[in-house]
Design an enzyme around this catalytic site. Structure first.
Site, PDB file in Angstrom:
ATOM      1  N   LYS A  35      33.569  -3.264  36.350  1.00 52.41           N
ATOM      2  CA  LYS A  35      32.291  -3.587  35.709  1.00 52.41           C
ATOM      3  C   LYS A  35      32.455  -3.566  34.191  1.00 52.41           C
ATOM      4  O   LYS A  35      33.479  -3.109  33.678  1.00 52.41           O
ATOM      5  CB  LYS A  35      31.216  -2.597  36.149  1.00 52.41           C
ATOM      6  N   ARG A 133      20.276   8.787  40.457  1.00 54.78           N
ATOM      7  CA  ARG A 133      20.181   7.520  39.724  1.00 54.78           C
ATOM      8  C   ARG A 133      19.751   6.400  40.673  1.00 54.78           C
ATOM      9  O   ARG A 133      18.703   5.813  40.503  1.00 54.78           O
ATOM     10  CB  ARG A 133      21.533   7.202  39.067  1.00 54.78           C
ATOM     11  N   TYR A 262      31.112   4.366   1.397  1.00 54.36           N
ATOM     12  CA  TYR A 262      29.673   4.613   1.544  1.00 54.36           C
ATOM     13  C   TYR A 262      29.379   6.117   1.568  1.00 54.36           C
ATOM     14  O   TYR A 262      30.039   6.877   2.279  1.00 54.36           O
ATOM     15  CB  TYR A 262      29.162   4.034   2.860  1.00 54.36           C
ATOM     16  N   MET A 310      31.283  -1.225   8.591  1.00 53.29           N
ATOM     17  CA  MET A 310      31.139  -2.126   9.738  1.00 53.29           C
ATOM     18  C   MET A 310      32.445  -2.901   9.992  1.00 53.29           C
ATOM     19  O   MET A 310      32.848  -3.116  11.128  1.00 53.29           O
ATOM     20  CB  MET A 310      29.986  -3.104   9.485  1.00 53.29           C
TER      21      MET A 310
HETATM   22  C1  LIG Z   1      28.842   3.942  41.271  1.00 53.78           C
HETATM   23  C2  LIG Z   1      30.105   4.069  40.492  1.00 53.78           C
HETATM   24  N1  LIG Z   1      31.269   4.203  41.137  1.00 53.78           N
HETATM   25  C3  LIG Z   1      32.440   4.330  40.493  1.00 53.78           C
HETATM   26  C4  LIG Z   1      32.504   4.330  39.119  1.00 53.78           C
HETATM   27  C5  LIG Z   1      33.822   4.510  38.429  1.00 53.78           C
HETATM   28  O1  LIG Z   1      33.801   5.641  37.599  1.00 53.78           O
HETATM   29  P1  LIG Z   1      35.105   6.102  36.808  1.00 53.78           P
HETATM   30  O2  LIG Z   1      35.307   5.137  35.696  1.00 53.78           O
HETATM   31  O3  LIG Z   1      34.787   7.461  36.322  1.00 53.78           O
HETATM   32  O4  LIG Z   1      36.208   6.063  37.780  1.00 53.78           O
HETATM   33  C6  LIG Z   1      31.318   4.186  38.391  1.00 53.78           C
HETATM   34  C7  LIG Z   1      31.349   4.197  36.928  1.00 53.78           C
HETATM   35  O5  LIG Z   1      30.533   4.660  36.228  1.00 53.78           O
HETATM   36  C8  LIG Z   1      30.084   4.052  39.106  1.00 53.78           C
HETATM   37  O6  LIG Z   1      28.914   3.913  38.450  1.00 53.78           O
END
Ligand SMILES: Cc1ncc(COP(=O)(O)O)c(C=O)c1O
Length: 393
Positions: A35, A133, A262, A310
């Site tokens: 992701k 969540r 800065y 930046m």
């Molecule tokens: C539902 C879920 N599974 C697995 C992972 C993988 O986590 P990690 O990067 O700590 O292995 C995440 C990441 O946030 C997640 O949200």
């Protein structure tokens, strides 16, 4: 090309994946979490590399990410971890994506959409065991499953949960795991079927708890070589794949007593040579590293001085008198025998390792490298890695 870039070592990615796969053996799956553009490493490259190394299933957060991954990883199974917006459910079904299921109401929408397409939707029951969540509360799994029994066209492929504190709270993680196992038993009994894919282990749990590997593990950070604890009893050390590099743009000499940048937060204690490196917080080199971070030049650690801008970062190069404009500075990664780890950056910034590469993904060009002759990934690489960190040739 801009004299500041990210370098991603595909040999490291392939090695990391193969290490995990070989420890898991043939009975368990690796669901590679790619992701957020593969944690900033580039999902359209990391996906195919992982597939080449034997990964058959990926996890992403969004349907948009799933569509992107599908376009480059044909035949892969893709699990969307986030709740798919209800109006996007038909699209997810059309693509054959796996979706989390957290309620009877959602199940009805998915079931109807699947029926309208004359197909079955692939779903995984998502159980909330303490993260709070997404997911059906663990003690309501029975109720959910009873509500699913009469709904057609739901292909329940799996059941999963997510740990809240796997890196640092073994007690709570174990409690979550026990709740999850109980939920799995209850779901299978009520549904009268075995759920083929039970999965809960993120990177930290994959590293620490082999009993939690179940049918599949679901790590992200581990595959990129960025967990806080590197290697352990059950898995070999992983290699950090990502480096952030730049070439010195200018060097100026400041007399003792002069203040810099800065807010004038740093004052020269001696006549100092200050290099200006052309990347800054706009590139994800976090401002919290101001007057704290270190970078590598000629294999030596040098301090970041003054406030990070930046587009620029200042480095005190006084201790390397020959330092010159155009030399390569490693902000993250290795040079010679030294390494600036993502974990080190995360610690300075008071954040988790996952956030660091994701934030470096904004506007820096990415270069993919591999070890010379690495047949697994050479096809995906822009360049071979040279023996030193300098790939600018
Ligand atoms: C539902 C879920 N599974 C697995 C992972 C993988 O986590 P990690 O990067 O700590 O292995 C995440 C990441 O946030 C997640 O949200």
């Amino acid at each position: 090309m801009r004299p500041a870039w990210l370098e991603i070592d595909l040999t490291a990615i392939a090695d990391n994946i193969e290490r995990v796969l070989s420890v898991l053996g043939s009975q368990r799956k690796l669901i590679a979490v790619i992701k957020d553009d593969a944690y900033g490493h580039g999902a359209t490259v990391i996906g195919p590399v992982a597939q080449r190394c034997g990964v058959r299933m990926f996890a992403v957060s969004l349907i948009e990410e799933a569509i992107e991954v599908k376009s480059v990883c044909s035949g892969a199974e893709i699990l969307i971890l986030g709740l798919v917006p209800l109006d996007a459910v038909p699209t997810a079904i059309e693509h054959g994506f796996h979706m989390p299921l957290d309620s009877v109401d959602r199940a009805k929408v998915i079931s109807q959409a699947a029926s309208a397409q004359g197909t079955a939707a692939k779903v995984h029951l998502k159980v909330d065991t303490g993260m709070h969540r997404i997911g059906v509360p663990a003690d309501e799994v029975g109720q959910l499953c009873r509500g699913l029994r009469d709904l057609p066209n739901l292909d329940i492929r799996g059941i999963f949960t997510h740990f809240a504190s796997a890196p640092d709270d073994p007690l709570f993680t174990t409690q979550q795991f026990e709740r999850f196992q109980q939920a799995c038993r209850e779901a299978e009994t009520i549904l009268g079927q075995r759920l083929p894919l039970k999965h809960c282990a993120n990177s930290a749990a994959t590293v620490r708890y082999p009993e939690m590997w179940l049918d599949a593990v679901r790590p992200g950070a581990l595959l990129y070589g960025i967990p806080r604890n590197r290697g352990g009893q059950y898995l070999p050390t992983m290699d950090q794949a990502l480096s952030m590099k730049a070439k010195i743009a200018s060097i100026r000499t400041l007399p003792a007593g002069e203040k810099l940048g800065y807010g004038r937060t740093w004052q020269a204690q001696r006549t100092s040579r200050i290099a200006q490196v052309p990347l800054g917080y706009g590139d994800g080199y976090d401002r919290h590293l101001s007057n704290k971070g270190e970078v590598l030049l000629r294999g030596r650690r040098l301090p970041v001085v003054g406030a990070i801008c930046m587009d620029s970062t200042f480095v005190d190069v006084t201790d390397i008198p020959g330092a010159k404009v155009g030399e390569e500075v490693v902000m993250v990664g290795s040079q010679g025998d030294e390494t600036i780890t993502i974990a080190e950056i995360a610690e300075h910034c008071g954040t988790v390792v996952q956030e660091v590469p994701v934030r470096m993904n904004v506007r820096l060009p990415r270069i993919y490298t591999c070890q010379p002759g690495d047949e697994r990934v050479a096809h995906f690489a822009d360049r071979y890695r040279s023996a030193t960190s300098d790939v600018s040739a």
